[in-house]
Design a protein around this motif. Structure first.
Motif, short mmCIF file in Angstrom:
data_model
loop_
_atom_site.label_atom_id
_atom_site.label_comp_id
_atom_site.label_asym_id
_atom_site.label_seq_id
_atom_site.Cartn_x
_atom_site.Cartn_y
_atom_site.Cartn_z
N GLU A 117 136.55 -55.74 3.36
CA GLU A 117 137.61 -56.74 3.38
C GLU A 117 138.57 -56.43 2.24
OE1 GLU A 117 138.02 -58.74 5.74
OE2 GLU A 117 136.06 -58.88 6.69
N VAL A 118 139.87 -56.58 2.51
CA VAL A 118 140.89 -56.28 1.50
C VAL A 118 141.42 -57.58 0.92
CG1 VAL A 118 143.11 -55.18 1.05
CG2 VAL A 118 141.53 -54.16 2.70
N TYR A 119 141.37 -57.69 -0.40
CA TYR A 119 141.84 -58.89 -1.10
C TYR A 119 142.94 -58.50 -2.09
CZ TYR A 119 137.81 -61.59 0.55
OH TYR A 119 136.89 -62.25 1.33
N VAL A 120 143.80 -59.46 -2.39
CA VAL A 120 144.86 -59.26 -3.37
C VAL A 120 144.89 -60.46 -4.31
CG1 VAL A 120 146.32 -57.76 -1.97
CG2 VAL A 120 146.53 -60.25 -1.75
N ILE A 121 145.45 -60.24 -5.50
CA ILE A 121 145.53 -61.31 -6.49
C ILE A 121 146.67 -60.98 -7.44
CG2 ILE A 121 143.87 -60.15 -8.01
CD1 ILE A 121 142.86 -62.90 -8.90
N GLY A 122 147.37 -62.01 -7.92
CA GLY A 122 148.38 -61.76 -8.95
C GLY A 122 149.72 -62.40 -8.71
N LEU A 123 150.74 -61.80 -9.33
CA LEU A 123 152.07 -62.41 -9.45
C LEU A 123 152.89 -62.33 -8.16
CD1 LEU A 123 153.65 -63.85 -11.64
CD2 LEU A 123 154.58 -61.65 -12.36
N ASN A 124 152.68 -61.29 -7.37
CA ASN A 124 153.33 -61.14 -6.06
C ASN A 124 154.82 -60.84 -6.15
OD1 ASN A 124 153.13 -60.90 -3.30
ND2 ASN A 124 153.33 -63.08 -2.88
#
Length: 531
Positions: free
Chosen positions: A42-49
């Motif tokens: 599974e691909v996850y992202v996190i942060g300011l965008n």
């Protein structure tokens, strides 16, 4: 194994979430964004965008991980990022996805519209299997399993290799000198491109104002040009910084060229180099080099595992390779690069291997491997004599002399409670203590008896964190009893600061008279009763 919590963006995640990470990449102008892949793909992202670079379909930042459902189940093999940022991601099936900043068509979809969610890049790549991706500031490259190189996006300096400076809206095969040749690796500087061929040759194109193409001049190249200075050498790995490049040969030789404002070439000065220069000649064989287009930092690892860094390191210019205490080049970028991005897609080892510390923790109170039991309050605790002898002087003396306990399989303990003694034995396996303050007093007593000074300090720390009006005087009495001076001073000050409430507790009036008198005298001397 690399600890991803060295990158602050992961510090909010719990142990369970962190243990599920298989691959990760931290990026962004302030290292404020990350993409990671879990063990179940599974691909996850996190942060300011920034520029919708998280691919969540919107521009909202997130301090907690968000899953990219569109990429669910895809086995990710390569990830790279630009300065916009824009993201390229290749899967095991050879598919290429892109999202984020697209002002120069670096997403390869033929438009300049920002990509808020992952898009399959298919133009000119039908029936092609992408194995590796690379991003410059605003241009993109992809390598196929047949050794073909494709490039697109911003092309003001020829970094797309098309022979012109017109931006390239969709993937275009880089041919010219690469026609009929097989590339095995690609990298990008900010506005330059490099490729390594299967015969070890290196080709470069794009911006060359600092000599980052290694051609012996500073003229831009609109098509690939071979680095003649590396003739006769077989390059195994190549990396690019913001405007410098490093190449590692199959013999472990390290060459550097390009910009050197921060000493990133490791030559001992800050002069740019237009051609590859052999560095670290007096060191042992190099097995890995590291750099990335968003930093001026360089690093390498030697055959024996030593890690060196140079260039811009936390604002300082290190002009010669500096030996560090790190065990991998990734840690250099986590701790010293500006920004503290990852120089490559980081892979974590999540197999059945356990470190020594993890193995010890796992074996505590395991009856299958233990050779000794302690019986406390009628309950057994299973341990290993060898570990106790290694970790504690008290037990080393017990088991190496003629104490009666040395011959016993079960040792009875009656001077300490079960929670206290179990916590002590577990500490010998884990270096950690988890007890409420009230039980920590008993453990403090044990630590004092067994002369375990580090454990004594840990107990004092636990007690300080758990002090309340209700237990403050009891804790003060314990500190006095066990000769813990720092803790005694801490508890005394707390009692004086909350004098009215403390003197109304049961604990205050249950303390023996001598301690009570001593407290009143000390409190009066520091002015507690002036009002």
């Amino acid at each position: 194994m690399v600890d991803v919590t060295k990158w602050p963006i992961f510090s909010m995640m719990g142990p369970q979430e962190l243990s599920s990470i298989r691959k990760a990449c931290v990026f962004g102008t302030s290292a404020n964004e990350a993409v990671f892949i879990t063990k179940d793909d599974e691909v996850y992202v996190i942060g300011l965008n920034c520029s919708s670079c998280l691919g969540t379909g919107d521009s909202q930042s997130s301090i907690i991980p968000k899953k990219l459902d569109f990429l669910s189940g895809k086995k990710v093999v390569s990830v790279s990022y630009g300065s916009g940022p824009h993201i390229l991601l290749a899967t095991e099936d050879g598919e290429l996805f892109a999202w984020g900043h697209n002002g120069y068509s670096q997403l390869g979809n033929g438009t300049t519209n920002q990509g808020a969610a992952p898009l399959l890049v298919s133009a000119n790549l039908l029936n092609k299997k992408v194995t590796e991706v690379a991003c410059g500031s605003h241009h993109s490259m992809a390598l196929t399993d047949s050794g073909e190189v494709y490039a697109w996006g911003y092309n003001n300096c020829g970094q797309v290799g098309s022979g012109s400076t017109a931006n390239q809206p969709t993937p275009r095969r880089v041919s010219s000198c690469l026609q009929n040749k097989v590339a095995v690796s690609i990298v990008c500087g900010q506005t330059s491109s490099l490729a390594v061929l299967d015969n070890g040759e290196v080709y470069g194109w794009g911006y060359n104002g600092n000599g980052q193409l290694g051609l012996g001049n500073s003229g831009n190249q609109l098509t690939p040009c071979r680095l003649a200075a590396l003739q006769g050498l077989c390059v195994q790995q190549i990396v690019s910084g913001y405007a410098h490049s490093l190449a590692l040969t199959d013999e472990g030789l390290l060459f550097a060229w390009g910009a050197n404002t921060y000493g990133q070439l490791g030559t001992g000065n800050k002069s740019n180099q237009l051609s590859p220069l052999l560095i670290m000649t007096e060191k042992e064989r190099i097995v890995e080099v590291a750099a990335c287009h968003s930093t001026h930092t360089s690093a390498c690892k030697t055959q024996s595992g030593q890690v060196y860094m140079w260039g811009q390191c936390r604002g300082q210019s290190i002009v010669l390779p500096l030996l560090t205490h790190f065990t991998c080049t990734d840690d250099v970028f986590a701790c010293f690069a500006t920004p503290s991005v990852m120089w490559k897609l980081l892979s974590m080892e999540h197999d059945d291997f356990l470190t020594v510390a993890q193995s010890l923790k796992k074996e505590f109170d395991n009856p299958e491997t233990a050779d000794l039991k302690f019986c406390v309050d009628g309950k057994h605790i299973c341990v290993h004599k060898a570990i106790l002898k290694i970790r504690c002087e008290h037990f080393r003396t017990m088991f190496q002399s003629h104490w009666n306990e040395d011959m016993k399989e079960v040792i009875e303990i009656d001077q300490f409670s079960y929670p206290v003694y179990r916590s002590f034995l577990e500490f010998l396996y884990t270096d950690a203590v988890e007890l409420p303050p009230e039980d920590a007093i008993g453990l403090l007593d044990l630590a004092t008896s067994y002369c375990e000074n580090r454990l004594k300090r840990l107990c004092q720390h636990i007690i300080k964190r758990g002090i309340t009006v209700e237990n403050a005087f009891s804790l003060l009495a314990a500190a006095v009893r066990y000769d813990a001076e720092d803790l005694e001073e801490f508890c005394f000050k707390f009692c004086v600061n909350h004098l009215t409430e403390v003197t109304q507790t049961a604990a205050f009036w249950q303390i023996n008279g001598d301690l009570l008198k001593d407290f009143i005298c000390r409190a009066s001397r520091c002015g507690a009763f002036k009002n």
